[in-house]
Write a protein that holds these residues in place. Structure first.
Motif, PDB file in Angstrom:
ATOM      1  N   ILE A  53       4.041 -34.723   4.928  1.00  0.00           N
ATOM      2  CA  ILE A  53       5.233 -34.316   5.689  1.00  0.00           C
ATOM      3  C   ILE A  53       4.984 -32.941   6.331  1.00  0.00           C
ATOM      4  O   ILE A  53       5.315 -32.715   7.498  1.00  0.00           O
ATOM      5  CB  ILE A  53       6.473 -34.225   4.759  1.00  0.00           C
ATOM      6  CG1 ILE A  53       6.736 -35.571   4.094  1.00  0.00           C
ATOM      7  CG2 ILE A  53       7.706 -33.763   5.506  1.00  0.00           C
ATOM      8  CD1 ILE A  53       7.351 -36.602   4.952  1.00  0.00           C
ATOM      9  N   THR A  85       8.244 -41.128  -2.291  1.00  0.00           N
ATOM     10  CA  THR A  85       6.871 -41.637  -2.315  1.00  0.00           C
ATOM     11  C   THR A  85       6.152 -41.184  -3.580  1.00  0.00           C
ATOM     12  O   THR A  85       5.424 -41.953  -4.204  1.00  0.00           O
ATOM     13  CB  THR A  85       6.125 -41.168  -1.049  1.00  0.00           C
ATOM     14  OG1 THR A  85       6.976 -41.369   0.070  1.00  0.00           O
ATOM     15  CG2 THR A  85       4.838 -41.928  -0.850  1.00  0.00           C
ATOM     16  N   HIS A 138      26.903 -45.223   2.619  1.00  0.00           N
ATOM     17  CA  HIS A 138      27.325 -45.477   4.002  1.00  0.00           C
ATOM     18  C   HIS A 138      28.845 -45.461   4.048  1.00  0.00           C
ATOM     19  O   HIS A 138      29.494 -45.524   3.008  1.00  0.00           O
ATOM     20  CB  HIS A 138      26.826 -46.852   4.458  1.00  0.00           C
ATOM     21  CG  HIS A 138      25.350 -46.893   4.689  1.00  0.00           C
ATOM     22  ND1 HIS A 138      24.792 -46.837   5.934  1.00  0.00           N
ATOM     23  CD2 HIS A 138      24.318 -46.958   3.822  1.00  0.00           C
ATOM     24  CE1 HIS A 138      23.471 -46.890   5.841  1.00  0.00           C
ATOM     25  NE2 HIS A 138      23.158 -46.956   4.556  1.00  0.00           N
ATOM     26  N   LEU A 184       5.425 -45.121   7.271  1.00  0.00           N
ATOM     27  CA  LEU A 184       4.625 -43.997   6.758  1.00  0.00           C
ATOM     28  C   LEU A 184       4.470 -44.111   5.242  1.00  0.00           C
ATOM     29  O   LEU A 184       3.371 -43.951   4.695  1.00  0.00           O
ATOM     30  CB  LEU A 184       5.299 -42.666   7.127  1.00  0.00           C
ATOM     31  CG  LEU A 184       4.621 -41.419   6.573  1.00  0.00           C
ATOM     32  CD1 LEU A 184       3.246 -41.218   7.203  1.00  0.00           C
ATOM     33  CD2 LEU A 184       5.479 -40.177   6.815  1.00  0.00           C
ATOM     34  N   ALA A 185       5.582 -44.405   4.567  1.00  0.00           N
ATOM     35  CA  ALA A 185       5.545 -44.485   3.103  1.00  0.00           C
ATOM     36  C   ALA A 185       4.608 -45.601   2.646  1.00  0.00           C
ATOM     37  O   ALA A 185       3.849 -45.431   1.687  1.00  0.00           O
ATOM     38  CB  ALA A 185       6.954 -44.730   2.559  1.00  0.00           C
ATOM     39  N   PHE A 202      13.408 -50.218   0.955  1.00  0.00           N
ATOM     40  CA  PHE A 202      13.672 -49.229   2.007  1.00  0.00           C
ATOM     41  C   PHE A 202      15.043 -49.466   2.649  1.00  0.00           C
ATOM     42  O   PHE A 202      15.327 -48.937   3.719  1.00  0.00           O
ATOM     43  CB  PHE A 202      12.576 -49.296   3.076  1.00  0.00           C
ATOM     44  CG  PHE A 202      11.203 -48.970   2.529  1.00  0.00           C
ATOM     45  CD1 PHE A 202      10.806 -47.645   2.373  1.00  0.00           C
ATOM     46  CD2 PHE A 202      10.324 -49.969   2.149  1.00  0.00           C
ATOM     47  CE1 PHE A 202       9.559 -47.329   1.851  1.00  0.00           C
ATOM     48  CE2 PHE A 202       9.068 -49.661   1.635  1.00  0.00           C
ATOM     49  CZ  PHE A 202       8.683 -48.328   1.483  1.00  0.00           C
ATOM     50  N   GLY A 259      11.203 -43.710   7.345  1.00  0.00           N
ATOM     51  CA  GLY A 259       9.811 -43.426   6.980  1.00  0.00           C
ATOM     52  C   GLY A 259       9.107 -44.617   6.347  1.00  0.00           C
ATOM     53  O   GLY A 259       8.038 -44.464   5.757  1.00  0.00           O
ATOM     54  N   VAL A 270      17.939 -48.581   8.149  1.00  0.00           N
ATOM     55  CA  VAL A 270      16.822 -48.756   7.225  1.00  0.00           C
ATOM     56  C   VAL A 270      15.978 -47.479   7.229  1.00  0.00           C
ATOM     57  O   VAL A 270      15.982 -46.715   8.199  1.00  0.00           O
ATOM     58  CB  VAL A 270      15.981 -49.990   7.669  1.00  0.00           C
ATOM     59  CG1 VAL A 270      15.292 -49.740   9.000  1.00  0.00           C
ATOM     60  CG2 VAL A 270      14.979 -50.394   6.617  1.00  0.00           C
ATOM     61  N   CYS A 271      15.261 -47.236   6.122  1.00  0.00           N
ATOM     62  CA  CYS A 271      14.466 -46.013   5.974  1.00  0.00           C
ATOM     63  C   CYS A 271      13.601 -45.760   7.205  1.00  0.00           C
ATOM     64  O   CYS A 271      12.823 -46.612   7.620  1.00  0.00           O
ATOM     65  CB  CYS A 271      13.572 -46.153   4.742  1.00  0.00           C
ATOM     66  SG  CYS A 271      12.360 -44.839   4.597  1.00  0.00           S
TER      67      CYS A 271
HETATM   68  C1  HEM Z   1       8.471 -45.218  -1.100  1.00  0.00           C
HETATM   69  C2  HEM Z   1       9.049 -44.338  -0.327  1.00  0.00           C
HETATM   70  C3  HEM Z   1      10.431 -44.454   0.253  1.00  0.00           C
HETATM   71  C4  HEM Z   1      11.495 -45.234  -0.139  1.00  0.00           C
HETATM   72  C5  HEM Z   1      11.555 -46.234  -1.302  1.00  0.00           C
HETATM   73  C6  HEM Z   1      12.581 -44.952   0.766  1.00  0.00           C
HETATM   74  C7  HEM Z   1      13.819 -45.572   0.706  1.00  0.00           C
HETATM   75  C8  HEM Z   1      14.869 -45.289   1.560  1.00  0.00           C
HETATM   76  C9  HEM Z   1      16.170 -45.910   1.494  1.00  0.00           C
HETATM   77  C10 HEM Z   1      16.602 -46.982   0.493  1.00  0.00           C
HETATM   78  C11 HEM Z   1      16.919 -45.390   2.486  1.00  0.00           C
HETATM   79  C12 HEM Z   1      18.392 -45.730   2.805  1.00  0.00           C
HETATM   80  C13 HEM Z   1      18.448 -46.828   3.822  1.00  0.00           C
HETATM   81  C14 HEM Z   1      19.868 -47.186   4.126  1.00  0.00           C
HETATM   82  O1  HEM Z   1      20.705 -46.287   4.270  1.00  0.00           O
HETATM   83  O2  HEM Z   1      20.166 -48.389   4.206  1.00  0.00           O
HETATM   84  C15 HEM Z   1      16.109 -44.414   3.178  1.00  0.00           C
HETATM   85  C16 HEM Z   1      16.543 -43.673   4.262  1.00  0.00           C
HETATM   86  C17 HEM Z   1      15.764 -42.742   4.910  1.00  0.00           C
HETATM   87  N1  HEM Z   1      14.447 -42.440   4.661  1.00  0.00           N
HETATM   88 FE1  HEM Z   1      13.276 -43.286   3.222  1.00  0.00          FE
HETATM   89  N2  HEM Z   1      12.181 -44.007   1.672  1.00  0.00           N
HETATM   90  C18 HEM Z   1      10.874 -43.685   1.405  1.00  0.00           C
HETATM   91  C19 HEM Z   1      10.084 -42.792   2.099  1.00  0.00           C
HETATM   92  C20 HEM Z   1      10.480 -42.070   3.199  1.00  0.00           C
HETATM   93  C21 HEM Z   1       9.647 -41.168   3.964  1.00  0.00           C
HETATM   94  C22 HEM Z   1       8.157 -40.912   3.706  1.00  0.00           C
HETATM   95  C23 HEM Z   1      10.429 -40.618   4.937  1.00  0.00           C
HETATM   96  C24 HEM Z   1      10.127 -39.609   6.027  1.00  0.00           C
HETATM   97  C25 HEM Z   1       9.054 -39.360   6.591  1.00  0.00           C
HETATM   98  C26 HEM Z   1      11.742 -41.178   4.798  1.00  0.00           C
HETATM   99  C27 HEM Z   1      12.808 -40.868   5.612  1.00  0.00           C
HETATM  100  C28 HEM Z   1      14.054 -41.455   5.528  1.00  0.00           C
HETATM  101  C29 HEM Z   1      15.172 -41.096   6.389  1.00  0.00           C
HETATM  102  C30 HEM Z   1      15.165 -40.033   7.494  1.00  0.00           C
HETATM  103  C31 HEM Z   1      16.235 -41.913   6.012  1.00  0.00           C
HETATM  104  C32 HEM Z   1      17.649 -41.949   6.613  1.00  0.00           C
HETATM  105  C33 HEM Z   1      17.638 -42.976   7.724  1.00  0.00           C
HETATM  106  C34 HEM Z   1      18.997 -43.117   8.381  1.00  0.00           C
HETATM  107  O3  HEM Z   1      20.015 -42.850   7.768  1.00  0.00           O
HETATM  108  O4  HEM Z   1      19.015 -43.532   9.546  1.00  0.00           O
HETATM  109  N3  HEM Z   1      11.741 -42.060   3.742  1.00  0.00           N
HETATM  110  N4  HEM Z   1      14.866 -44.385   2.606  1.00  0.00           N
END
Ligand code: HEM
Length: 343
Positions: free
Chosen positions: A19, A145, A211, A283-284, A271, A280, A277-278
């Motif tokens: 990051i 991650t 949400h 990337l993850a 995710f 990242g 949806v996530c």
């Molecule tokens: C194994 C690693 C990861 C898991 C399991 C994960 C899981 C999640 C989940 C469950 C959400 C919520 C989705 C939703 O609201 O329906 C989320 C949102 C988000 N994640 Fe991840 N994430 C991971 C890694 C990352 C990484 C590496 C980044 C950034 C580089 C990241 C950035 C974000 C962002 C910015 C959101 C908000 C998206 C939005 O509200 O539009 N995540 N993630």
């Protein structure tokens, strides 16, 4: 060579440095006390927000100002993170060279300046926003991650036969002469399936992100009024017995078809799902694959002799982290990554 390890800071440092490279154009040395301090603060901040009386601030915002306990600690964590990030934004601003953008922060600042120059009145590109974006990416991209990698190591130590199969696949496809790369991903389905199975069982973001219903909606006969806060329970989706055979069993082959090819399962949603949806996810997945396959190519992870089996319940913050555990790490060949690197 082998070593007992209970401190996995190397992994959170490595993940966070991905990051840092993207956003700040720099990596921090693993020993850097400021970097280590900020990672600890972020992790602690998330834990307090979700798993302490400070969670009540969401309902009674004035509690934020209470001068004791988790409330006071939360303010201190927030202040220290703010100082760290603002310092970095300030130094980017002072050294910005529009002909040579170094990272996402530079690109953002350039767009902000361009909109200011064009007289844009309602621009959402401001230094304050940049601060929140950087904070979000740090928070969303580090603990998630890191904890996923830690869970994989823990499960593989508990299931050494599966670890052996992952290593056999890596040895067969990649050999030990070069580290695995992303082009190997499609050729390592068992490794991928193992990572996915750990993600299914652990659901590292178990309650996703809250949400809010933007409109009154009827869903499967339930009326959800506008403004209702909705917390999706990903953990329960991943353990639903009507979808998964023997849902509590660790069985990577549930993600493989009869020919050993990777299966996409629509109820596998670590995710999240839908428009938010996530961000990242891709990337993850890359980080998880490269870290896990690289570590298993170089080292074997076992539970220390005589140690009781660690708990698989986890510690709940915004992410589900494994409870502290120790592993016995041994190098798989002389010139490979040394377990000493973990110290
Ligand atoms: C194994 C690693 C990861 C898991 C399991 C994960 C899981 C999640 C989940 C469950 C959400 C919520 C989705 C939703 O609201 O329906 C989320 C949102 C988000 N994640 Fe991840 N994430 C991971 C890694 C990352 C990484 C590496 C980044 C950034 C580089 C990241 C950035 C974000 C962002 C910015 C959101 C908000 C998206 C939005 O509200 O539009 N995540 N993630």
């Amino acid at each position: 060579m082998q070593k007992i390890i209970s401190n996995f800071l190397l992994i959170s440092n490595a993940v966070s440095n991905v990051i840092c490279s993207l956003i700040l154009g720099q990596r921090f040395h693993h020993d850097d006390p400021e970097f280590r301090g900020i990672l600890d603060l972020m992790s602690r901040g998330l834990e307090i927000c979700i798993n302490s009386p400070a969670v009540l601030i969401n309902i009674f915002p004035l509690l934020y100002y209470l001068p004791f306990g988790a409330f006071r600690e939360l303010r201190r964590v927030e202040r220290d993170i703010t100082v760290f990030l603002k310092k970095i934004i300030g130094s980017h601003s002072n050294t910005l060279d529009p002909n040579n953008p170094r990272d996402l922060t530079d690109m953002y600042l350039m767009e902000m300046l361009a909109q200011q120059a064009a007289g844009e009145q309602d621009s959402s590109f401001t230094e304050d926003y940049l601060f929140y974006i950087i904070g979000d990416l740090f928070i969303a991209g580090t603990d998630t991650t890191t904890n996923s990698v830690l869970w994989v190591l823990l499960y593989l130590a508990l299931y050494p036969d599966i670890q052996d199969q992952v290593q056999a696949e890596i040895d067969r496809v990649v050999d030990r002469r070069r580290p695995p790369s992303l082009t190997d991903r499609g050729s390592l389905p068992f490794t991928e399936a193992t990572i996915m199975e750990v993600q299914r069982l652990t659901a590292v973001v178990p309650l996703s992100i809250p949400h809010m219903a933007s409109e009154t909606t009827v869903f499967r006969g339930f009326t959800i009024p506008k403004g209702t806060v909705i917390m999706p329970n990903l953990y329960s989706v991943h353990r639903d017995p009507s979808v998964w055979d023997d849902p509590d069993a660790f069985n990577p082959t549930r993600f493989l078809d009869g020919e050993g090819k990777l299966l996409r399962r629509e109820s596998f949603i670590p995710f999240g799902i839908g428009r938010r949806v996530c961000m990242g996810e891709q990337l993850a997945k890359m980080e998880l694959f490269l870290t896990v396959s690289g570590l298993l190519q170089a080292c074997t992870f076992r539970l220390p002799d005589g140690a009781p089996a660690p708990s698989l319940h986890g510690r709940f913050g915004l992410t589900l982290a494994p409870c502290p555990f120790a592993l016995c790490v041994s190098a798989r060949c002389e010139d490979s990554f040394s377990p000493n690197a973990f110290s």
